[in-house]
Design an enzyme around this catalytic site. Structure first.
Site, mmCIF file in Angstrom:
data_model
loop_
_atom_site.group_PDB
_atom_site.id
_atom_site.type_symbol
_atom_site.label_atom_id
_atom_site.label_comp_id
_atom_site.label_asym_id
_atom_site.label_seq_id
_atom_site.Cartn_x
_atom_site.Cartn_y
_atom_site.Cartn_z
ATOM 1 N N GLY A 11 60.312 -46.209 -36.955
ATOM 2 C CA GLY A 11 60.817 -45.501 -35.785
ATOM 3 C C GLY A 11 60.357 -44.071 -35.642
ATOM 4 O O GLY A 11 61.035 -43.250 -35.040
ATOM 5 N N ASN A 13 57.893 -43.075 -33.839
ATOM 6 C CA ASN A 13 57.632 -42.856 -32.401
ATOM 7 C C ASN A 13 58.941 -42.689 -31.641
ATOM 8 O O ASN A 13 59.050 -41.847 -30.755
ATOM 9 C CB ASN A 13 56.801 -44.006 -31.826
ATOM 10 C CG ASN A 13 55.314 -43.804 -32.060
ATOM 11 O OD1 ASN A 13 54.710 -42.915 -31.477
ATOM 12 N ND2 ASN A 13 54.744 -44.599 -32.927
ATOM 13 N N LYS A 90 56.887 -57.822 -32.469
ATOM 14 C CA LYS A 90 56.982 -59.206 -31.970
ATOM 15 C C LYS A 90 56.125 -59.353 -30.716
ATOM 16 O O LYS A 90 55.970 -58.404 -29.937
ATOM 17 C CB LYS A 90 58.433 -59.564 -31.638
ATOM 18 C CG LYS A 90 59.411 -59.398 -32.778
ATOM 19 C CD LYS A 90 59.081 -60.236 -33.987
ATOM 20 C CE LYS A 90 59.463 -61.694 -33.790
ATOM 21 N NZ LYS A 90 59.197 -62.503 -35.012
ATOM 22 N N ASN A 106 53.281 -49.577 -24.098
ATOM 23 C CA ASN A 106 53.054 -49.825 -25.519
ATOM 24 C C ASN A 106 52.079 -48.786 -26.038
ATOM 25 O O ASN A 106 51.295 -48.219 -25.286
ATOM 26 C CB ASN A 106 52.472 -51.234 -25.732
ATOM 27 C CG ASN A 106 52.310 -51.551 -27.222
ATOM 28 O OD1 ASN A 106 53.183 -51.285 -28.024
ATOM 29 N ND2 ASN A 106 51.144 -52.098 -27.574
ATOM 30 N N HIS A 108 49.108 -48.246 -29.008
ATOM 31 C CA HIS A 108 48.280 -48.969 -29.968
ATOM 32 C C HIS A 108 47.478 -47.943 -30.769
ATOM 33 O O HIS A 108 46.842 -47.056 -30.173
ATOM 34 C CB HIS A 108 47.345 -49.952 -29.233
ATOM 35 C CG HIS A 108 46.517 -50.757 -30.176
ATOM 36 N ND1 HIS A 108 47.039 -51.777 -30.936
ATOM 37 C CD2 HIS A 108 45.200 -50.663 -30.516
ATOM 38 C CE1 HIS A 108 46.083 -52.289 -31.695
ATOM 39 N NE2 HIS A 108 44.957 -51.623 -31.454
ATOM 40 N N ASP A 149 47.611 -56.214 -25.726
ATOM 41 C CA ASP A 149 46.862 -54.934 -25.687
ATOM 42 C C ASP A 149 45.853 -54.897 -24.545
ATOM 43 O O ASP A 149 44.814 -54.247 -24.638
ATOM 44 C CB ASP A 149 46.112 -54.703 -27.024
ATOM 45 C CG ASP A 149 47.076 -54.618 -28.196
ATOM 46 O OD1 ASP A 149 46.678 -55.008 -29.311
ATOM 47 O OD2 ASP A 149 48.222 -54.192 -27.985
ATOM 48 N N GLU A 178 49.921 -40.155 -32.135
ATOM 49 C CA GLU A 178 50.850 -41.024 -31.382
ATOM 50 C C GLU A 178 52.075 -40.231 -30.945
ATOM 51 O O GLU A 178 52.556 -40.353 -29.807
ATOM 52 C CB GLU A 178 51.294 -42.205 -32.241
ATOM 53 C CG GLU A 178 50.210 -43.212 -32.529
ATOM 54 C CD GLU A 178 50.725 -44.386 -33.329
ATOM 55 O OE1 GLU A 178 51.822 -44.896 -33.025
ATOM 56 O OE2 GLU A 178 50.028 -44.801 -34.264
HETATM 57 C C1 GRF Z 1 52.578 -47.728 -36.730
HETATM 58 O O1 GRF Z 1 51.563 -48.577 -37.249
HETATM 59 C C2 GRF Z 1 52.111 -47.140 -35.422
HETATM 60 O O2 GRF Z 1 50.720 -46.879 -35.465
HETATM 61 C C3 GRF Z 1 52.408 -48.250 -34.451
HETATM 62 O O3 GRF Z 1 53.612 -48.855 -34.929
HETATM 63 C C4 GRF Z 1 53.751 -48.607 -36.345
HETATM 64 C C5 GRF Z 1 55.076 -47.977 -36.712
HETATM 65 O O4 GRF Z 1 55.431 -47.014 -35.794
HETATM 66 N N1 GRF Z 1 52.558 -47.746 -33.132
HETATM 67 P P1 GRF Z 1 56.922 -46.339 -35.866
HETATM 68 O O5 GRF Z 1 56.871 -45.313 -36.980
HETATM 69 O O6 GRF Z 1 57.911 -47.452 -36.175
HETATM 70 O O7 GRF Z 1 57.119 -45.717 -34.527
#
Ligand code: GRF
Length: 208
Positions: A11, A13, A90, A106, A108, A149, A178
């Site tokens: 989490g 992001n 998922k 999303n 990537h 994607d 990100e």
């Molecule tokens: C990471 O591999 C990130 O690059 C991708 O999701 C994975 C975990 O992200 N977007 P997060 O720390 O759970 O947001």
């Protein structure tokens, strides 16, 4: 703008989006967090910020559609306007995507169309980049369509690959980007500045 954030893991992001809302940068509110896994640390992050959080597990449903309906219902109940996939691993079928047309984003950890598609997630992306010998990788934020994607690209940022990179060191550098680019993309959406023209996303200048 009410967000619904779907998570599966750490989490970071989600945390970045929370931080950018709380700093006043991002004019949005996270109405609900849905995790595909029990115990995902993302759930702790939501709890700390008093964001309603639920675990919805695929194996608790006898079909993909029923699993997706549960999440759709939860998102609708919280009046979510934009669904944000943040480390969500998922696969979502056209059934889910059709419930939120051009309303799902999303992120990537590569420059789509490179190193993406089925099987290219998490660590595997960075391993493929290093195995290929690419010098530049990056991050892509895109709208989710019915493929994997393949939706219209909103923002991309390049990240250099260093000679001594391992998948971990590269992943960490990409993850940092990100955390910058996702709040930026969501802010553009919140400001109504994203216009989809066929496959392209046009960013309209700030309204005067
Ligand atoms: C990471 O591999 C990130 O690059 C991708 O999701 C994975 C975990 O992200 N977007 P997060 O720390 O759970 O947001």
């Amino acid at each position: 703008l009410k967000l619904g954030v779907l998570v599966s893991g750490g989490g970071t992001n989600l945390q970045s989006i929370i931080d950018h809302i709380e700093s006043g940068y991002l004019p949005a509110e996270i109405a609900v967090v849905i995790s595909s896994k029990e115990g995902a640390y993302a759930l702790e992050r939501a709890k700390k910020h008093r964001i309603p959080a639920y675990v919805v597990k695929r194996k608790d449903f006898d079909s993909q559609e029923k699993y997706e309906d549960e999440m759709i219902e939860l998102l609708r109940r919280h009046h979510v306007e934009l669904v944000v996939l943040a480390g969500f691993i998922k696969v979502l079928s056209p059934h889910f995507v059709r419930a939120f047309p051009n309303r799902i984003m999303n992120i990537h950890p590569a420059l789509i169309p490179s190193f993406c598609g089925k099987g290219f997630y998490g660590e595997k992306v960075h391993e493929a980049v290093l195995n290929y010998g690419a010098k530049i990788t990056g991050v892509t934020v895109h709208f989710v369509d019915e493929g994997t994607d393949t939706g219209p690209i909103i923002l991309q940022r390049a990240v250099a690959v260093e000679d001594d990179d391992t998948p971990d060191t590269l992943a960490a550098r990409v993850l940092k980007e990100e955390h910058k680019i996702y709040p930026e993309a969501i802010k553009l959406y919140a400001e109504g500045r994203l216009e989809i023209r066929g496959r392209r996303v046009i960013i309209k200048s700030k309204r005067r």
